[in-house]
Design an enzyme around this catalytic site. Sequence first.
Site, PDB file in Angstrom:
ATOM      1  N   LYS A  90       1.034  -1.283   0.013  1.00  0.00           N
ATOM      2  CA  LYS A  90      -0.147   0.072   0.082  1.00  0.00           C
ATOM      3  C   LYS A  90       0.909   1.207   0.034  1.00  0.00           C
ATOM      4  O   LYS A  90       0.660   2.310  -0.668  1.00  0.00           O
ATOM      5  CB  LYS A  90      -0.839   0.034   1.121  1.00  0.00           C
ATOM      6  CG  LYS A  90      -1.785   1.135   1.649  1.00  0.00           C
ATOM      7  CD  LYS A  90      -2.533   1.709   0.318  1.00  0.00           C
ATOM      8  CE  LYS A  90      -2.995   3.098   0.613  1.00  0.00           C
ATOM      9  NZ  LYS A  90      -4.248   3.382   0.934  1.00  0.00           N
ATOM     10  N   CYS A 113      -3.488  10.956   1.714  1.00  0.00           N
ATOM     11  CA  CYS A 113      -3.012   9.706   1.601  1.00  0.00           C
ATOM     12  C   CYS A 113      -1.510   9.810   0.812  1.00  0.00           C
ATOM     13  O   CYS A 113      -0.473   9.375   1.425  1.00  0.00           O
ATOM     14  CB  CYS A 113      -3.764   8.840   0.595  1.00  0.00           C
ATOM     15  SG  CYS A 113      -5.443   8.671   1.323  1.00  0.00           S
TER      16      CYS A 113
HETATM   17  N1  SAJ Z   1      -2.212  14.744  -8.758  1.00  0.00           N
HETATM   18  C1  SAJ Z   1      -1.303  15.683  -9.350  1.00  0.00           C
HETATM   19  N2  SAJ Z   1      -1.188  14.850 -10.510  1.00  0.00           N
HETATM   20  C2  SAJ Z   1      -1.552  13.757 -10.959  1.00  0.00           C
HETATM   21  C3  SAJ Z   1      -2.275  13.157 -10.406  1.00  0.00           C
HETATM   22  C4  SAJ Z   1      -2.735  13.482  -9.129  1.00  0.00           C
HETATM   23  O1  SAJ Z   1      -1.024  16.704  -9.197  1.00  0.00           O
HETATM   24  O2  SAJ Z   1      -1.049  13.326 -12.221  1.00  0.00           O
HETATM   25  C5  SAJ Z   1      -2.623  15.149  -7.527  1.00  0.00           C
HETATM   26  C6  SAJ Z   1      -3.953  15.346  -7.316  1.00  0.00           C
HETATM   27  O3  SAJ Z   1      -4.497  16.651  -7.430  1.00  0.00           O
HETATM   28  C7  SAJ Z   1      -4.366  15.480  -5.647  1.00  0.00           C
HETATM   29  C8  SAJ Z   1      -3.228  14.401  -5.254  1.00  0.00           C
HETATM   30  O4  SAJ Z   1      -2.327  14.077  -6.357  1.00  0.00           O
HETATM   31  O5  SAJ Z   1      -3.886  16.567  -4.917  1.00  0.00           O
HETATM   32  C9  SAJ Z   1      -3.658  12.963  -4.940  1.00  0.00           C
HETATM   33  O6  SAJ Z   1      -4.657  12.593  -5.743  1.00  0.00           O
HETATM   34  P1  SAJ Z   1      -4.767  11.142  -6.409  1.00  0.00           P
HETATM   35  O7  SAJ Z   1      -6.094  11.246  -7.643  1.00  0.00           O
HETATM   36  O8  SAJ Z   1      -3.543  10.588  -7.137  1.00  0.00           O
HETATM   37  O9  SAJ Z   1      -5.010  10.080  -5.069  1.00  0.00           O
HETATM   38  P2  SAJ Z   1      -5.969  10.201  -3.901  1.00  0.00           P
HETATM   39  O10 SAJ Z   1      -5.123  10.845  -2.918  1.00  0.00           O
HETATM   40  O11 SAJ Z   1      -7.493  10.670  -4.079  1.00  0.00           O
HETATM   41  O12 SAJ Z   1      -6.131   8.590  -3.693  1.00  0.00           O
HETATM   42  C10 SAJ Z   1      -4.993   7.655  -3.538  1.00  0.00           C
HETATM   43  C11 SAJ Z   1      -5.207   6.429  -4.553  1.00  0.00           C
HETATM   44  N3  SAJ Z   1      -3.896   5.867  -4.830  1.00  0.00           N
HETATM   45  C12 SAJ Z   1      -3.458   5.436  -6.087  1.00  0.00           C
HETATM   46  O13 SAJ Z   1      -4.015   6.021  -6.932  1.00  0.00           O
HETATM   47  C13 SAJ Z   1      -2.096   4.866  -5.860  1.00  0.00           C
HETATM   48  C14 SAJ Z   1      -6.155   5.791  -4.036  1.00  0.00           C
HETATM   49  O14 SAJ Z   1      -6.287   4.627  -4.758  1.00  0.00           O
HETATM   50  C15 SAJ Z   1      -5.825   5.265  -2.332  1.00  0.00           C
HETATM   51  O15 SAJ Z   1      -6.873   4.286  -2.048  1.00  0.00           O
HETATM   52  C16 SAJ Z   1      -5.879   6.370  -1.736  1.00  0.00           C
HETATM   53  O16 SAJ Z   1      -4.777   7.465  -2.258  1.00  0.00           O
HETATM   54  C17 SAJ Z   1      -5.613   6.037  -0.147  1.00  0.00           C
HETATM   55  O17 SAJ Z   1      -6.467   6.117   0.441  1.00  0.00           O
HETATM   56  O18 SAJ Z   1      -4.615   5.975   0.153  1.00  0.00           O
END
Ligand code: SAJ
Length: 420
Positions: A212, A266
């Site tokens: 994870k 996360c």
């Molecule tokens: N972000 C960027 N650029 C990107 C992708 C995301 O700047 O290309 C930023 C987003 O704007 C946001 C942050 O990253 O601020 C996180 O967003 P996210 O969509 O990547 O993830 P979370 O935090 O909503 O959810 C993540 C997920 N993990 C992965 O995709 C590996 C989810 O599957 C997990 O269950 C969750 O963390 C968790 O609970 O740990």
Amino acid sequence: MSFETISIIGLGYIGLPTAAVIASRKRQVIGVDVNQRAVDTVNRGQVHIVEPELDVVVLAAVSGGYLRATTKPEPADAFLIAVPTPFKEEYQPDLDYIESASRAIAPVLKRGDLVILESTSPVGATEQMAEWLAQARPDLTFPQSHGEASDIRVAHCPERVLPGHVLRELVQNDRVIGGMTPKCSEVAASLYKTFVEGACVITDARTAEMCKLTENSFRDVNIAFANELSIICDKLGINVWELIRLANRHPRVNILQPGPGVGGHCIAVDPWFIVSKTPNEARLIRAARGVNDSKPAWVLDKVKGAIAAYLQAQPGKTARDVTIACFGLAFKPDIDDLRESPALEITRSLALNHPGSVWAVEPHIDALPESLEHCKLKSLDEALAKADIFLLLVDHKAFKEVAAERFRRAAFVDTRGIWA
Ligand code: SAJ
């Protein structure tokens, strides 16, 4: 193994949807939470968190008699612990919630029960949880001392659902199930198979914990790469979004998108759980955190530059006359969740330091949080028509649909590349 009653400890963003989904499979589910208001809300068939479709599933589960909530743990056949694991000073993992959840369920444990830790945890946390349980119940045996012959089975099965898509991902995602012994894994897998359509893949507890952390660190490191590229490209006069689109045409390149920083509770947290265990080895993971955490300050510098350029073009005006509109406060697009949001942090800093007006445009909320008391919530149309500088922070669908002639009216800083 049949599970007549399943107890979920922690009715938050993961625990409540999990409880509701299991209850929707016509199992008796007891949700436990220390927050009396959350418990009362659930018992009325309502929800205290925002997640698409969750209200419908919870209402059906409660009115069908399959889900009820309480503040005091009761006997059950399986316990799923889904409490927060934040970090404390110096980015050290804070396992206090896991410890209190373990101590709370210990008195009601009985021979043959299964205890699963779902909270994202540093490596070793499942063993630590089993130790807390064993201390509280010397009359029962646990896997760390009695292996396959233990009275209680213990496993780690990290949640991996994406906020905004929780109900679908809870059912469809593959699950990694790490038992403290093979039998623990097998029993835990039989529980998940009652509601998971994805594969339930078995490993040991430490690998499941690290898995994870690895998933979220992978994403953090890759976003840091994109964020660093955006700073480099800005210096070199290159449009980073065009650059990434072009590079991603290579069959083995898949760069993520730059933004104002990494938010949520996360991705910006979990990499620290690796760093805290292996500080000398986790060099890239730590550096990525540094790159992503420093992005809001870089954005604020860009806004300063935009204000200076605006004032130069408008002699006689001062910073007090400049209205900045911040588009988006959520931590990612098309949700209303402002927790740990870099967009919120940037807007707050502007509201505190800019002598002119600072407006926020966030179509997903009706009122601004207290931390933005110096800011005004405005409609998209008013901000587009009247503000002097536009700061695009979140790539909400509503902002992507704005016609070019409307956003080109003013100077803008676009951290998401939708207006650039
Ligand atoms: N972000 C960027 N650029 C990107 C992708 C995301 O700047 O290309 C930023 C987003 O704007 C946001 C942050 O990253 O601020 C996180 O967003 P996210 O969509 O990547 O993830 P979370 O935090 O909503 O959810 C993540 C997920 N993990 C992965 O995709 C590996 C989810 O599957 C997990 O269950 C969750 O963390 C968790 O609970 O740990």
